[in-house]
Design a protein around this motif. Structure first.
Motif, PDB file in Angstrom:
ATOM      1  N   GLY A  25      56.499  10.750  90.652  1.00 29.01           N
ATOM      2  CA  GLY A  25      55.909   9.420  90.600  1.00 29.01           C
ATOM      3  C   GLY A  25      54.476   9.388  91.072  1.00 29.01           C
ATOM      4  O   GLY A  25      53.614   8.778  90.444  1.00 29.01           O
ATOM      5  N   GLY A  26      54.203  10.064  92.195  1.00 29.11           N
ATOM      6  CA  GLY A  26      52.839  10.078  92.716  1.00 29.11           C
ATOM      7  C   GLY A  26      51.876  10.794  91.807  1.00 29.11           C
ATOM      8  O   GLY A  26      50.696  10.424  91.706  1.00 29.11           O
ATOM      9  N   VAL A  27      52.362  11.828  91.118  1.00 31.90           N
ATOM     10  CA  VAL A  27      51.505  12.573  90.196  1.00 31.90           C
ATOM     11  C   VAL A  27      51.130  11.704  89.005  1.00 31.90           C
ATOM     12  O   VAL A  27      50.094  11.917  88.377  1.00 31.90           O
ATOM     13  CB  VAL A  27      52.208  13.865  89.729  1.00 31.90           C
ATOM     14  N   LEU A  28      51.948  10.726  88.698  1.00 37.09           N
ATOM     15  CA  LEU A  28      51.622   9.776  87.633  1.00 37.09           C
ATOM     16  C   LEU A  28      50.801   8.600  88.153  1.00 37.09           C
ATOM     17  O   LEU A  28      49.967   8.051  87.440  1.00 37.09           O
ATOM     18  CB  LEU A  28      52.913   9.248  87.000  1.00 37.09           C
ATOM     19  N   ALA A  29      51.044   8.210  89.416  1.00 41.50           N
ATOM     20  CA  ALA A  29      50.385   7.021  89.954  1.00 41.50           C
ATOM     21  C   ALA A  29      48.882   7.214  90.069  1.00 41.50           C
ATOM     22  O   ALA A  29      48.106   6.310  89.714  1.00 41.50           O
ATOM     23  CB  ALA A  29      50.977   6.668  91.321  1.00 41.50           C
ATOM     24  N   ILE A  51      52.058   2.965  97.322  1.00 42.24           N
ATOM     25  CA  ILE A  51      53.052   2.784  96.266  1.00 42.24           C
ATOM     26  C   ILE A  51      54.226   3.732  96.456  1.00 42.24           C
ATOM     27  O   ILE A  51      55.404   3.337  96.389  1.00 42.24           O
ATOM     28  CB  ILE A  51      52.395   2.995  94.886  1.00 42.24           C
ATOM     29  N   VAL A  52      53.916   5.003  96.706  1.00 38.70           N
ATOM     30  CA  VAL A  52      54.967   6.014  96.844  1.00 38.70           C
ATOM     31  C   VAL A  52      55.811   5.759  98.092  1.00 38.70           C
ATOM     32  O   VAL A  52      57.039   5.889  98.066  1.00 38.70           O
ATOM     33  CB  VAL A  52      54.339   7.419  96.880  1.00 38.70           C
ATOM     34  N   ALA A  53      55.165   5.390  99.206  1.00 35.94           N
ATOM     35  CA  ALA A  53      55.911   5.157 100.444  1.00 35.94           C
ATOM     36  C   ALA A  53      56.905   4.009 100.285  1.00 35.94           C
ATOM     37  O   ALA A  53      58.085   4.133 100.643  1.00 35.94           O
ATOM     38  CB  ALA A  53      54.949   4.866 101.597  1.00 35.94           C
ATOM     39  N   VAL A  54      56.426   2.887  99.746  1.00 38.31           N
ATOM     40  CA  VAL A  54      57.297   1.714  99.600  1.00 38.31           C
ATOM     41  C   VAL A  54      58.404   1.981  98.588  1.00 38.31           C
ATOM     42  O   VAL A  54      59.585   1.680  98.828  1.00 38.31           O
ATOM     43  CB  VAL A  54      56.471   0.478  99.191  1.00 38.31           C
ATOM     44  N   THR A  55      58.046   2.561  97.455  1.00 41.05           N
ATOM     45  CA  THR A  55      59.033   2.808  96.404  1.00 41.05           C
ATOM     46  C   THR A  55      60.070   3.826  96.849  1.00 41.05           C
ATOM     47  O   THR A  55      61.280   3.649  96.631  1.00 41.05           O
ATOM     48  CB  THR A  55      58.337   3.295  95.122  1.00 41.05           C
ATOM     49  N   SER A  56      59.626   4.906  97.486  1.00 40.58           N
ATOM     50  CA  SER A  56      60.557   5.937  97.939  1.00 40.58           C
ATOM     51  C   SER A  56      61.493   5.401  99.013  1.00 40.58           C
ATOM     52  O   SER A  56      62.688   5.707  99.019  1.00 40.58           O
ATOM     53  CB  SER A  56      59.790   7.148  98.479  1.00 40.58           C
ATOM     54  N   ALA A  57      60.952   4.590  99.936  1.00 37.64           N
ATOM     55  CA  ALA A  57      61.789   4.023 100.984  1.00 37.64           C
ATOM     56  C   ALA A  57      62.859   3.105 100.391  1.00 37.64           C
ATOM     57  O   ALA A  57      64.021   3.110 100.835  1.00 37.64           O
ATOM     58  CB  ALA A  57      60.930   3.257 101.988  1.00 37.64           C
ATOM     59  N   ALA A 208      45.439  -6.904  94.885  1.00 37.39           N
ATOM     60  CA  ALA A 208      45.661  -7.620  93.627  1.00 37.39           C
ATOM     61  C   ALA A 208      46.194  -6.690  92.547  1.00 37.39           C
ATOM     62  O   ALA A 208      46.879  -7.131  91.610  1.00 37.39           O
ATOM     63  CB  ALA A 208      44.356  -8.268  93.158  1.00 37.39           C
ATOM     64  N   VAL A 209      45.891  -5.398  92.662  1.00 35.26           N
ATOM     65  CA  VAL A 209      46.403  -4.396  91.731  1.00 35.26           C
ATOM     66  C   VAL A 209      47.584  -3.651  92.321  1.00 35.26           C
ATOM     67  O   VAL A 209      48.621  -3.456  91.662  1.00 35.26           O
ATOM     68  CB  VAL A 209      45.286  -3.386  91.365  1.00 35.26           C
ATOM     69  N   VAL A 210      47.459  -3.253  93.582  1.00 36.38           N
ATOM     70  CA  VAL A 210      48.484  -2.395  94.194  1.00 36.38           C
ATOM     71  C   VAL A 210      49.802  -3.146  94.403  1.00 36.38           C
ATOM     72  O   VAL A 210      50.882  -2.566  94.241  1.00 36.38           O
ATOM     73  CB  VAL A 210      47.963  -1.824  95.522  1.00 36.38           C
ATOM     74  N   ALA A 211      49.743  -4.428  94.746  1.00 39.47           N
ATOM     75  CA  ALA A 211      50.974  -5.179  94.997  1.00 39.47           C
ATOM     76  C   ALA A 211      51.856  -5.278  93.748  1.00 39.47           C
ATOM     77  O   ALA A 211      53.053  -4.953  93.802  1.00 39.47           O
ATOM     78  CB  ALA A 211      50.650  -6.565  95.552  1.00 39.47           C
ATOM     79  N   PRO A 212      51.330  -5.715  92.591  1.00 42.62           N
ATOM     80  CA  PRO A 212      52.200  -5.748  91.402  1.00 42.62           C
ATOM     81  C   PRO A 212      52.620  -4.360  90.940  1.00 42.62           C
ATOM     82  O   PRO A 212      53.743  -4.168  90.451  1.00 42.62           O
ATOM     83  CB  PRO A 212      51.341  -6.445  90.340  1.00 42.62           C
ATOM     84  N   PHE A 213      51.735  -3.373  91.095  1.00 41.40           N
ATOM     85  CA  PHE A 213      52.083  -1.989  90.757  1.00 41.40           C
ATOM     86  C   PHE A 213      53.280  -1.552  91.594  1.00 41.40           C
ATOM     87  O   PHE A 213      54.275  -1.003  91.063  1.00 41.40           O
ATOM     88  CB  PHE A 213      50.872  -1.099  91.067  1.00 41.40           C
ATOM     89  N   THR A 214      53.222  -1.809  92.900  1.00 48.38           N
ATOM     90  CA  THR A 214      54.307  -1.414  93.796  1.00 48.38           C
ATOM     91  C   THR A 214      55.583  -2.187  93.499  1.00 48.38           C
ATOM     92  O   THR A 214      56.683  -1.615  93.487  1.00 48.38           O
ATOM     93  CB  THR A 214      53.887  -1.645  95.256  1.00 48.38           C
ATOM     94  N   GLY A 215      55.450  -3.483  93.255  1.00 48.63           N
ATOM     95  CA  GLY A 215      56.636  -4.287  92.951  1.00 48.63           C
ATOM     96  C   GLY A 215      57.361  -3.795  91.715  1.00 48.63           C
ATOM     97  O   GLY A 215      58.602  -3.688  91.703  1.00 48.63           O
TER      98      GLY A 215
END
Length: 260
Positions: A25-29, A51-57, A208-215
Protein backbone atom coordinates in the motif's frame (compact mmCIF):
# COMPACT_ATOMS: atom_id res chain seq x y z
CA UNK A 1 -11.02 14.75 -12.38
CA UNK A 2 -10.98 16.69 -9.10
CA UNK A 3 -8.32 16.28 -6.43
CA UNK A 4 -10.93 14.80 -4.08
CA UNK A 5 -11.94 12.10 -6.56
CA UNK A 6 -8.30 11.24 -7.25
CA UNK A 7 -7.57 11.04 -3.51
CA UNK A 8 -10.56 8.75 -2.92
CA UNK A 9 -9.66 6.47 -5.85
CA UNK A 10 -6.00 6.22 -4.87
CA UNK A 11 -6.92 5.59 -1.24
CA UNK A 12 -9.21 2.76 -2.23
CA UNK A 13 -6.42 1.01 -4.14
CA UNK A 14 -3.98 1.45 -1.26
CA UNK A 15 -6.49 0.11 1.24
CA UNK A 16 -7.31 -2.93 -0.87
CA UNK A 17 -3.61 -3.80 -1.11
CA UNK A 18 -3.01 -3.45 2.61
CA UNK A 19 -6.17 -5.28 3.61
CA UNK A 20 -5.72 -8.19 1.21
CA UNK A 21 -1.95 -8.68 1.22
CA UNK A 22 -0.63 -6.82 4.26
CA UNK A 23 1.81 -4.84 2.10
CA UNK A 24 2.30 -2.82 -1.05
CA UNK A 25 0.00 0.00 0.00
CA UNK A 26 2.72 2.47 0.91
CA UNK A 27 4.60 1.74 -2.30
CA UNK A 28 1.47 2.79 -4.17
CA UNK A 29 0.58 5.72 -1.90
CA UNK A 30 3.77 7.75 -2.45
CA UNK A 31 3.69 7.83 -6.28
CA UNK A 32 -0.05 8.52 -6.18
CA UNK A 33 0.58 11.50 -3.92
CA UNK A 34 3.45 12.74 -6.10
CA UNK A 35 2.14 12.20 -9.63
CA UNK A 36 -1.62 12.42 -9.15
CA UNK A 37 -1.91 14.92 -6.32
CA UNK A 38 1.16 17.12 -6.77
CA UNK A 39 3.06 16.44 -3.54
CA UNK A 40 6.85 16.79 -3.32
CA UNK A 41 8.52 13.43 -2.52
CA UNK A 42 9.40 14.35 1.08
CA UNK A 43 5.87 15.64 1.71
CA UNK A 44 4.44 12.52 0.06
CA UNK A 45 6.51 10.29 2.34
CA UNK A 46 5.16 12.01 5.44
CA UNK A 47 1.58 11.89 4.15
CA UNK A 48 2.04 8.24 3.21
CA UNK A 49 3.14 7.43 6.76
CA UNK A 50 -0.10 8.94 8.08
CA UNK A 51 -2.17 6.98 5.56
CA UNK A 52 -0.32 3.71 6.13
CA UNK A 53 -0.34 4.02 9.94
CA UNK A 54 -4.08 4.68 10.19
CA UNK A 55 -5.06 2.13 7.55
CA UNK A 56 -2.80 -0.60 8.91
CA UNK A 57 -3.99 -0.03 12.47
CA UNK A 58 -7.60 -0.30 11.34
CA UNK A 59 -6.96 -3.49 9.36
CA UNK A 60 -4.91 -4.85 12.28
CA UNK A 61 -7.92 -4.52 14.56
CA UNK A 62 -10.01 -6.74 12.29
CA UNK A 63 -7.30 -9.39 12.04
CA UNK A 64 -6.71 -9.29 15.81
CA UNK A 65 -10.40 -9.78 16.42
CA UNK A 66 -10.19 -12.90 14.24
CA UNK A 67 -7.26 -14.17 16.32
CA UNK A 68 -4.73 -14.06 13.47
CA UNK A 69 -2.13 -11.67 14.92
CA UNK A 70 0.93 -13.35 16.46
CA UNK A 71 1.93 -10.69 18.96
CA UNK A 72 5.30 -12.10 20.06
CA UNK A 73 6.69 -12.36 16.54
CA UNK A 74 5.16 -9.05 15.48
CA UNK A 75 6.46 -7.10 18.45
CA UNK A 76 9.94 -8.59 17.95
CA UNK A 77 9.99 -7.31 14.36
CA UNK A 78 8.43 -3.99 15.34
CA UNK A 79 10.80 -3.35 18.24
CA UNK A 80 13.77 -3.98 15.95
CA UNK A 81 12.41 -1.63 13.29
CA UNK A 82 11.16 1.31 15.35
CA UNK A 83 14.60 2.82 16.01
CA UNK A 84 15.83 2.58 12.40
CA UNK A 85 12.49 3.97 11.20
CA UNK A 86 12.86 7.03 13.40
CA UNK A 87 16.52 7.51 12.42
CA UNK A 88 16.03 7.33 8.66
CA UNK A 89 12.89 9.47 8.85
CA UNK A 90 14.92 12.28 10.41
CA UNK A 91 17.49 12.06 7.59
CA UNK A 92 15.12 11.93 4.62
CA UNK A 93 14.28 15.65 4.56
CA UNK A 94 17.78 16.57 3.36
CA UNK A 95 17.91 14.09 0.47
CA UNK A 96 17.56 15.61 -3.05
CA UNK A 97 14.41 14.75 -4.99
CA UNK A 98 16.16 12.75 -7.78
CA UNK A 99 17.87 10.56 -5.18
CA UNK A 100 14.59 9.91 -3.34
CA UNK A 101 12.77 9.19 -6.58
CA UNK A 102 15.47 6.79 -7.78
CA UNK A 103 15.51 5.04 -4.41
CA UNK A 104 11.76 4.72 -4.50
CA UNK A 105 11.82 3.29 -8.03
CA UNK A 106 14.30 0.65 -6.84
CA UNK A 107 12.07 -0.21 -3.88
CA UNK A 108 9.05 -0.48 -6.19
CA UNK A 109 10.97 -2.98 -8.34
CA UNK A 110 11.93 -4.94 -5.22
CA UNK A 111 8.33 -4.94 -4.05
CA UNK A 112 7.14 -6.09 -7.48
CA UNK A 113 9.63 -8.96 -7.54
CA UNK A 114 8.51 -9.98 -4.08
CA UNK A 115 4.91 -10.00 -5.23
CA UNK A 116 5.62 -11.93 -8.44
CA UNK A 117 7.89 -14.60 -6.99
CA UNK A 118 6.40 -17.75 -5.43
CA UNK A 119 5.40 -17.27 -1.80
CA UNK A 120 7.76 -18.94 0.69
CA UNK A 121 6.54 -22.25 1.98
CA UNK A 122 4.08 -21.65 4.76
CA UNK A 123 5.06 -22.75 8.20
CA UNK A 124 2.95 -24.65 10.66
CA UNK A 125 3.98 -22.66 13.70
CA UNK A 126 2.37 -19.76 15.49
CA UNK A 127 5.31 -17.39 15.79
CA UNK A 128 5.61 -17.87 19.50
CA UNK A 129 1.97 -17.60 20.49
CA UNK A 130 2.24 -21.02 22.08
CA UNK A 131 5.07 -23.31 22.91
CA UNK A 132 4.50 -25.54 19.88
CA UNK A 133 5.90 -22.97 17.43
CA UNK A 134 8.23 -20.96 19.58
CA UNK A 135 11.32 -22.98 18.81
CA UNK A 136 10.98 -22.25 15.11
CA UNK A 137 11.49 -18.50 15.51
CA UNK A 138 14.96 -17.26 14.56
CA UNK A 139 15.37 -14.18 16.79
CA UNK A 140 18.64 -12.77 15.44
CA UNK A 141 17.57 -12.98 11.81
CA UNK A 142 14.15 -11.63 12.74
CA UNK A 143 15.76 -8.62 14.44
CA UNK A 144 17.90 -7.95 11.36
CA UNK A 145 14.92 -8.21 9.02
CA UNK A 146 12.83 -6.00 11.30
CA UNK A 147 15.54 -3.33 11.39
CA UNK A 148 15.77 -3.31 7.60
CA UNK A 149 12.01 -2.96 7.20
CA UNK A 150 11.96 -0.12 9.73
CA UNK A 151 14.77 1.77 7.98
CA UNK A 152 12.91 1.54 4.69
CA UNK A 153 9.69 2.76 6.29
CA UNK A 154 11.29 5.84 7.78
CA UNK A 155 13.30 6.85 4.72
CA UNK A 156 10.70 6.45 1.98
CA UNK A 157 7.39 6.48 3.83
CA UNK A 158 6.43 2.95 2.79
CA UNK A 159 5.07 0.45 5.27
CA UNK A 160 7.43 -2.35 4.29
CA UNK A 161 4.79 -5.04 4.55
CA UNK A 162 5.92 -6.53 1.24
CA UNK A 163 9.18 -7.42 3.03
CA UNK A 164 7.80 -8.09 6.50
CA UNK A 165 5.21 -10.67 5.45
CA UNK A 166 7.55 -13.09 3.60
CA UNK A 167 10.16 -12.59 6.33
CA UNK A 168 7.61 -13.58 8.96
CA UNK A 169 6.74 -16.70 6.97
CA UNK A 170 10.39 -17.67 6.51
CA UNK A 171 11.75 -16.78 9.93
CA UNK A 172 8.86 -17.52 12.27
CA UNK A 173 7.14 -20.23 10.22
CA UNK A 174 3.77 -18.48 10.25
CA UNK A 175 1.00 -19.42 7.89
CA UNK A 176 0.35 -16.76 5.29
CA UNK A 177 -2.88 -15.45 6.78
CA UNK A 178 -1.24 -15.00 10.19
CA UNK A 179 1.85 -13.43 8.57
CA UNK A 180 -0.32 -10.85 6.76
CA UNK A 181 -2.09 -9.98 10.02
CA UNK A 182 1.15 -9.81 12.00
CA UNK A 183 2.83 -7.77 9.28
CA UNK A 184 0.18 -5.08 9.81
CA UNK A 185 1.36 -4.77 13.42
CA UNK A 186 4.93 -4.25 12.20
CA UNK A 187 3.85 -1.67 9.63
CA UNK A 188 1.74 0.25 12.16
CA UNK A 189 4.50 0.53 14.77
CA UNK A 190 7.19 1.47 12.23
CA UNK A 191 5.01 4.11 10.60
CA UNK A 192 4.17 5.68 13.96
CA UNK A 193 7.85 5.72 14.95
CA UNK A 194 8.79 7.43 11.68
CA UNK A 195 5.99 9.98 12.05
CA UNK A 196 7.16 10.82 15.57
CA UNK A 197 10.67 11.48 14.24
CA UNK A 198 9.30 13.73 11.48
CA UNK A 199 7.12 15.76 13.85
CA UNK A 200 8.18 19.39 13.82
CA UNK A 201 10.61 18.96 10.92
CA UNK A 202 8.39 17.86 8.04
CA UNK A 203 6.13 20.17 6.04
CA UNK A 204 2.54 20.44 7.34
CA UNK A 205 0.24 17.68 6.13
CA UNK A 206 -2.37 18.79 3.59
CA UNK A 207 -5.38 17.32 5.39
CA UNK A 208 -7.77 18.36 2.61
CA UNK A 209 -6.13 15.64 0.51
CA UNK A 210 -4.76 13.24 3.11
CA UNK A 211 -7.99 12.91 5.12
CA UNK A 212 -10.19 11.64 2.24
CA UNK A 213 -7.30 9.52 0.95
CA UNK A 214 -6.97 7.90 4.38
CA UNK A 215 -10.71 7.48 4.82
CA UNK A 216 -11.03 5.66 1.49
CA UNK A 217 -8.05 3.48 2.35
CA UNK A 218 -9.52 2.51 5.72
CA UNK A 219 -12.85 1.52 4.19
CA UNK A 220 -11.19 -0.38 1.35
CA UNK A 221 -8.94 -2.27 3.76
CA UNK A 222 -12.01 -4.02 5.18
CA UNK A 223 -13.03 -4.96 1.64
CA UNK A 224 -9.48 -6.18 1.05
CA UNK A 225 -9.82 -8.69 3.88
CA UNK A 226 -13.00 -10.05 2.30
CA UNK A 227 -11.42 -10.02 -1.17
CA UNK A 228 -8.49 -12.09 0.08
CA UNK A 229 -10.92 -14.76 1.26
CA UNK A 230 -12.52 -15.04 -2.19
CA UNK A 231 -9.72 -14.44 -4.72
CA UNK A 232 -6.52 -16.54 -4.87
CA UNK A 233 -3.67 -14.70 -3.18
CA UNK A 234 -1.36 -15.53 -6.10
CA UNK A 235 -3.63 -13.61 -8.51
CA UNK A 236 -3.81 -10.59 -6.21
CA UNK A 237 -0.04 -10.60 -5.85
CA UNK A 238 0.48 -10.74 -9.62
CA UNK A 239 -1.87 -7.81 -10.21
CA UNK A 240 -0.10 -5.72 -7.59
CA UNK A 241 3.33 -6.84 -8.81
CA UNK A 242 2.75 -5.70 -12.38
CA UNK A 243 1.26 -2.45 -11.11
CA UNK A 244 4.39 -1.81 -9.06
CA UNK A 245 6.59 -2.44 -12.10
CA UNK A 246 4.64 0.23 -13.96
CA UNK A 247 5.13 2.61 -11.01
CA UNK A 248 8.88 1.87 -10.99
CA UNK A 249 9.13 2.61 -14.72
CA UNK A 250 7.31 5.92 -14.28
CA UNK A 251 9.58 7.03 -11.43
CA UNK A 252 12.74 5.90 -13.22
CA UNK A 253 11.71 7.95 -16.27
CA UNK A 254 11.02 10.96 -14.02
CA UNK A 255 14.47 10.64 -12.40
CA UNK A 256 16.18 10.38 -15.78
CA UNK A 257 14.36 13.43 -17.12
CA UNK A 258 15.35 15.52 -14.07
CA UNK A 259 19.01 14.51 -14.32
CA UNK A 260 19.37 15.20 -18.06
Amino acid sequence: MTVLVLALAAGAVVGLALGALGGGGGVLAVPALVYLLGFAPVEAATASLVIVAVTSATALYGHARDGQVRWTAGLLFAAAGAGPAALTASLAADVPRPVLTAAFAAVAVLAALRMLRPVPEEGDGDGGRTGSGAHRTRPLRAVGAGAGVGALTGFLGVGGGFLAVPALVALTRLRMRAAVATGLLVVTVNALAALTARAGTAAPVDWAVVAPFTGAAVLAAWDGRRLAARVPAALLRRILGYGLLAVAALMAADTTARLL
